[in-house]
Write a protein that holds these residues in place. Structure first.
Motif, mmCIF file in Angstrom:
data_model
loop_
_atom_site.group_PDB
_atom_site.id
_atom_site.type_symbol
_atom_site.label_atom_id
_atom_site.label_comp_id
_atom_site.label_asym_id
_atom_site.label_seq_id
_atom_site.Cartn_x
_atom_site.Cartn_y
_atom_site.Cartn_z
ATOM 1 N N VAL A 229 3.426 0.445 5.769
ATOM 2 C CA VAL A 229 3.758 0.559 4.351
ATOM 3 C C VAL A 229 3.356 1.958 3.921
ATOM 4 O O VAL A 229 2.195 2.346 4.070
ATOM 5 C CB VAL A 229 2.994 -0.490 3.514
ATOM 6 C CG1 VAL A 229 3.252 -0.283 2.038
ATOM 7 C CG2 VAL A 229 3.370 -1.890 3.949
ATOM 8 N N ASP A 230 4.305 2.745 3.438
ATOM 9 C CA ASP A 230 3.970 4.111 3.014
ATOM 10 C C ASP A 230 4.964 4.581 1.952
ATOM 11 O O ASP A 230 5.703 3.775 1.388
ATOM 12 C CB ASP A 230 3.922 5.060 4.212
ATOM 13 C CG ASP A 230 5.257 5.123 4.948
ATOM 14 O OD1 ASP A 230 6.268 4.666 4.374
ATOM 15 O OD2 ASP A 230 5.283 5.616 6.080
ATOM 16 N N ARG A 231 4.997 5.903 1.705
ATOM 17 C CA ARG A 231 5.840 6.434 0.633
ATOM 18 C C ARG A 231 7.316 6.201 0.902
ATOM 19 O O ARG A 231 8.140 6.323 0.002
ATOM 20 C CB ARG A 231 5.575 7.936 0.455
ATOM 21 C CG ARG A 231 5.949 8.759 1.693
ATOM 22 C CD ARG A 231 5.258 10.104 1.685
ATOM 23 N NE ARG A 231 5.605 10.847 2.898
ATOM 24 C CZ ARG A 231 6.391 11.915 2.932
ATOM 25 N NH1 ARG A 231 6.946 12.354 1.816
ATOM 26 N NH2 ARG A 231 6.632 12.536 4.062
ATOM 27 N N HIS A 232 7.685 5.864 2.158
ATOM 28 C CA HIS A 232 9.088 5.588 2.459
ATOM 29 C C HIS A 232 9.463 4.141 2.142
ATOM 30 O O HIS A 232 10.624 3.844 1.924
ATOM 31 C CB HIS A 232 9.384 5.847 3.935
ATOM 32 C CG HIS A 232 9.089 7.248 4.356
ATOM 33 N ND1 HIS A 232 9.724 8.321 3.789
ATOM 34 C CD2 HIS A 232 8.227 7.750 5.267
ATOM 35 C CE1 HIS A 232 9.254 9.434 4.348
ATOM 36 N NE2 HIS A 232 8.350 9.110 5.239
ATOM 37 N N GLY A 233 8.484 3.248 2.195
ATOM 38 C CA GLY A 233 8.758 1.831 1.971
ATOM 39 C C GLY A 233 8.077 0.986 3.025
ATOM 40 O O GLY A 233 7.002 1.324 3.517
ATOM 41 N N LEU A 234 8.740 -0.130 3.358
ATOM 42 C CA LEU A 234 8.194 -1.057 4.351
ATOM 43 C C LEU A 234 8.973 -0.879 5.647
ATOM 44 O O LEU A 234 10.185 -1.062 5.682
ATOM 45 C CB LEU A 234 8.336 -2.499 3.834
ATOM 46 C CG LEU A 234 7.985 -3.647 4.774
ATOM 47 C CD1 LEU A 234 6.532 -3.589 5.186
ATOM 48 C CD2 LEU A 234 8.273 -4.988 4.099
ATOM 49 N N THR A 235 8.269 -0.480 6.721
ATOM 50 C CA THR A 235 8.955 -0.167 7.974
ATOM 51 C C THR A 235 8.393 -1.013 9.101
ATOM 52 O O THR A 235 7.177 -1.151 9.227
ATOM 53 C CB THR A 235 8.758 1.320 8.341
ATOM 54 O OG1 THR A 235 9.083 2.116 7.207
ATOM 55 C CG2 THR A 235 9.635 1.714 9.510
#
Lengths: 325, 120
Positions: A229-235
């Motif tokens: 989970v980071d600034r890009h979203g849920l990966t």
């Protein structure tokens, strides 16, 4: 009172699953016993494309083989229906009915064809049109099962979400949450394919074993994942490769929570699953990050410490909505 | 493993990454023998330079908590030791911070530890 009602309902549903198989068994036994005196020994039980007999079974063991053929799917479908109780079982019920219709019709036709052939099983013929009728019977039975099962109830027992306090993000703070998950049963299943595959390959040549080995290696490769989970979203991705990956960007996420997930009831199985209104990667039962998307559907990932992941994802999605960094 | 980088903190970003990973090893959310995210992936995730992540990983390697191998990336050291060792390193960092706050010199701190070891 409600509980009793739902138990009675579940029982009725299981009965509904067992019923066509029992009817198929009864039909087969009736036909077999009524024609028993006129059946050849051995009976023709396998036919070439032209309809001629090319495989035989002793009359004494035929009924047991046939009943086993009918009862194994009975047990399988009943167990699946029990495992998925309360879930979306309509298609399962219909499939069970279709299979019972197909097997029941074919076994009855087999007995009748043999009885017609008289003392010599080699004279028995199974015509192509009989297969056509069998498929039609299967389709009709499947349709009946579909109607009898009725529409799937939307799961009433939606477990309460574990409400995690949203993580407070400071201005300009960079945050990442990441964790790897592994599924031991999947890994064992992979090994259970690789080892016999290798044995078969060594004993009978690699052509015979290569399918098992490759399949097993693929299962092993997908038995673990990394959730981020980071600034890009849920990966979610494989633990040792950046791609292939599944990524839900922040701007597609409405809210995020964590709650316990039951793979069979909620997503119809393990692995990467897509069912109406819900998709996700479930390698085990238990706590999962549940992201509610802007489209109204849900994306689910089972992972340890899902509460922290959900709290962060919720905070990041909120920050993305308000146009923060 | 939750990694939070506060740009306002006096602690360099690399050390903040090292501290977060160390905490995760200490509390068992990253297990011995487990592979850490590739430095490039983690850098992209946090929006920092890849060298910043590598500095953090290097610090953990010096502390004996992870192994860095070409091609295999960063892997938490195997065996039962890493969680306890991570807690020990955290204790050492606390000790150093406390000593600095009291204005002790490096020699005085080392002397204190040596005395502790001799009597322990």
């Amino acid at each position: 009172m409600n509980v009793l009602l739902s138990i009675a309902k579940e029982r009725r549903r299981l009965l509904l699953v067992v019923l066509p198989h029992l009817l198929a068994c009864a039909a087969f036994l009736t036909v077999f016993l009524s024609r028993h005196d006129r059946l050849p020994d051995p009976m023709a039980t396998h036919f070439s494309g032209a309809g001629r007999a090319d495989g035989y079974t002793a009359l004494g063991s035929f009924p047991y083989t046939a009943l086993a053929l009918l009862l194994v799917p009975t047990v399988l479908f009943t167990a699946l229906a029990y495992g998925m109780r309360g879930g979306r079982t309509r298609a399962l019920v219909a499939l069970g009915y279709a299979l019972a219709g197909l097997l029941g019709y074919l076994l009855c036709a087999l007995v009748l064809d043999n009885a017609r052939a008289g003392t010599d099983g080699a004279g028995a013929r199974l015509e192509l049109w009989e297969l056509g009728v069998a498929l039609a019977v299967a389709a009709a039975a499947g349709g009946l099962g579909w109607l009898l099962a009725g529409p799937d109830a939307t799961p009433a027992r939606e477990p309460a979400a574990v409400v995690a306090p949203r993580l407070e993000l400071r201005d300009g703070e960079a945050v990442t949450w990441t964790r790897s998950i592994a599924s031991r049963p999947l890994r064992l299943a992979g090994l259970a394919l690789v080892l016999p595959g290798t044995a078969v390959g060594l004993l009978a040549g690699w052509g015979a074993g290569v399918g098992l080995v490759v399949g097993g290696l693929v299962v092993c490769a997908f038995s673990a994942a990394r959730v981020t989970v980071d600034r890009h979203g849920l990966t979610t991705s494989l633990p040792w490769l950046p791609r292939p990956r599944l990524r839900i960007p922040l701007d597609r996420i409405e809210t995020a929570t964590s709650r316990p997930v039951d793979p069979l009831a909620d997503l119809g199985g393990w692995g990467y699953r897509v069912v109406p209104g819900r998709s996700g990667l479930v390698l085990r039962s238990g706590e999962a990050v549940v992201a509610r998307l802007t489209t109204g559907s849900e994306f689910v990932v089972t992972v340890d410490d899902a509460a922290t992941a959900a709290a962060l994802l919720d905070a990041l999605a909120a920050r993305a909505r308000t146009g923060g960094a | 493993m939750l990694i939070r980088l506060d740009p306002g903190s006096p602690l360099p970003l690399g050390d903040q990454i090292a501290a977060a990973v160390r905490g995760a090893i200490a509390d068992g959310s990253v297990r011995p023998g487990e592979r850490l995210p590739a430095a490039r992936t983690l850098a992209d995730s946090l929006g920092v330079n890849v060298h910043t992540v590598l500095r953090g990983y290097q610090r953990l390697r010096e502390e004996g908590l992870i192994e860095l191998r070409r091609g295999r990336g960063a892997v938490v050291a195997a065996g039962a030791a890493p969680p306890g060792r991570a807690r020990l390193v955290e204790g050492v960092r606390e000790l150093v911070a406390d000593a600095r706050a009291l204005g002790l010199s490096d020699e005085e701190v080392v002397e204190l530890v040596r005395t502790g070891l001799a009597t322990g």
